[in-house]
Design a protein around this motif. Structure first.
Motif: not given
Length: 133
Positions: A102-118
């Motif tokens: 995962l690139s830095a951008e990929d990890k940022e997207w994962v973080e965003r998705m988790l933020t929205v989910l929670f």
């Protein structure tokens, strides 16, 4: 306990059949079965990488169990039952998902998705709680 027994124990602890591990790792079920029965030598680091991804355990842990590492691995920092800050973990570690780094951008997207989910989960839970007066 040798590598083969430990591999089988880890697989069973994770709740995977040999076929499921094969599907998850890309290593053939026949080869995994031969490994677990001690009918094959210790696999190469490349095969261990695939197995670690399939088992969702640290690559260095399998390398250590297989005897490739002499010193205790540094990946054993996180202990079961001790909470890990997921946001920090995402940002500070090199991560692999389905064999892709995962690139830095990929990890940022994962973080965003988790933020929205929670956030959605918290909003739904707040609606269920009675209002305090």
């Amino acid at each position: 306990m040798d590598f083969y027994d430990k591999l089988r124990d880890i697989r069973k602890l994770k709740g995977f059949t040999i076929r499921e591990l094969a599907d998850r790792s890309g290593v053939s079920a026949g080869y995994i079965s031969q490994l677990e029965n001690g009918n094959r030598g210790v696999p190469s680091p490349d095969v261990l990488m695939k197995l670690s991804e399939g088992l969702n355990i640290a690559y260095t842990e399998l390398m250590d169990i297989a005897g490739y590492l002499e010193a205790p691995s540094s990946d054993k920092v996180y202990e079961p039952g001790v909470p890990v800050n997921l946001r920090r973990f995402l940002r500070e570690n090199e991560l692999i998902f389905d064999g892709m780094v995962l690139s830095a951008e990929d990890k940022e997207w994962v973080e965003r998705m988790l933020t929205v989910l929670f956030w959605k989960e918290r909003q739904a839970a707040a609606k269920l709680e009675p209002e305090e007066k």
